[in-house]
Design a protein around this motif. Structure first.
Motif: not given
Ligand code: ATP
Length: 335
Positions: A12, A15, A37-43
């Motif tokens: 992103f 990042f 949190s923020g590790g990338g799981k949801s992505t």
């Molecule tokens: P959580 O448990 O907090 O949901 P996660 O492991 O699911 O965390 P993600 O949601 O995949 O993490 O996000 C991974 C990183 O990518 C985070 O630092 C987030 O801020 C960033 N990120 C996610 N989506 C976007 C976007 N659309 N634009 C910019 N940055 C993004």
């Protein structure tokens, strides 16, 4: 359906959210994406769903390249943490929604919705509005709605995240049973190690956009690939230059064992059926946890001299520079 993620990276802006991630998920498996949190799981979940696209790498679904396929063509069902139900529609109509927009015959819809409501134990709430349900019941409705259109893959993003601890625990047991009944390939995101260890067939540990380890709960717990996985899956304590799990630290009265480290009991804390014993070795405070029965058998008290060692075969990780030892009264627990 099986899912094959190969060399997926996603940025992103500057990042890096995911870097060279490869994961293979067989048909019918219940998989947890676990990490801080923020590790990338949801992505990663959104890339599997087709709600987000990878910059590089491929997503295969059932042997076909789905990398560029839009979400609606992938045959996936989703449930998110903050589930948005149609507020003015009954539970029954919410569950029926996906079938109705696909213009399925009325009796088929009724039969299928009845089956689903029974599956998620909401039969008696069919005519209520979502606002008249508890949080846990609403999440079950969300799952019934996602299952209604018979997805080949079910993707759950922290499905129980917003609920209190007791309801979460009930729902995860229920999810496990539901999965055993319907066998749909399921991927769920969680940052809760207990949830992943209890529910999943296989866990993918993701941290800072990279896969740290993939394995069954037992493999991860007993053979953590590295310090991060070891710490993330449970509390650790340090003995000498090793990191170990507190329940793998064995104590014996006296200081006669030449292979053990000698120490003195500094503090004893009882938490329910568990007893936490902090032992000072002079240089470190080592935490040992045991059952009440074991503690009574050892006959230890504050000030007693003890021999401390790690039980044979227990997972051990070398404490690197920068790793800190467990301080008195503190447990190191990531997350
Ligand atoms: P959580 O448990 O907090 O949901 P996660 O492991 O699911 O965390 P993600 O949601 O995949 O993490 O996000 C991974 C990183 O990518 C985070 O630092 C987030 O801020 C960033 N990120 C996610 N989506 C976007 C976007 N659309 N634009 C910019 N940055 C993004």
């Amino acid at each position: 359906m099986s899912i094959e993620i190969t060399g997926v990276s996603k940025r992103f802006g500057d990042f890096v959210a995911l870097e060279d991630v490869s994961v293979s998920i067989p048909t019918g498996q219940l998989t947890a994406l676990l990490g801080p949190s923020g590790g990338g799981k949801s992505t990663l979940l959104r890339i599997i769903a087709g709600l987000e696209y990878a910059d590089t790498g491929t997503v295969g679904i059932e042997g076909l390249d789905a990398t560029a396929l839009p979400a609606r063509k992938r045959g996936v069902g989703f449930v998110f943490q903050h589930y948005a139900a149609f507020k003015h529609l009954s539970v029954r109509r919410n569950v029926a929604f996906g079938l109705e927009i696909r213009k399925r015959p009325k009796d088929e819809v009724r039969r299928r919705v009845d089956e689903l409501l029974a599956l998620v134990h909401l039969e008696q709430f069919a005519d209520r509005l979502p606002s008249q349900l508890s949080g846990g019941q609403r999440q079950r409705m969300a799952l019934a709605r996602a299952l209604a259109v018979e997805p080949k893959v079910l993707l759950l993003d922290e499905p129980f995240g917003a609920l209190d601890a007791k309801v979460r625990k009930e729902l995860r047991e229920w999810l496990r049973r539901l999965h055993d009944e319907v066998h749909v390939t399921t991927v769920f995101v969680t940052h809760d190690q207990e949830e992943a260890l209890e529910v999943a067939d296989e866990i993918v540990v993701i941290n800072e956009g990279r896969v740290e380890q993939i394995g069954t709960p037992d493999q991860l717990y007993d053979e953590p690939a590295n310090d991060f996985v070891m710490r993330f899956l449970g509390p650790v304590t340090q003995l000498g230059d090793q990191l170990v799990r507190p329940h793998d630290v064995a104590l014996a009265p006296g200081a006669d064992d030449p292979d053990a480290v000698a120490g003195r009991v500094a503090r004893v804390v009882r938490v329910g059926f568990e007893v936490r014993v902090e032992v000072s070795t002079g240089e470190q405070v080592v935490l040992a946890t045991m059952t009440r029965t074991e503690f009574l058998r050892l006959g230890l008290d504050v000030g007693a001299t003890v021999s401390v060692r790690v039980v044979p075969g227990a997972p051990v990780v070398a404490a690197g520079p920068g790793s800190s030892s467990v301080r008195p009264g503190l447990e190191v627990r990531a997350g």
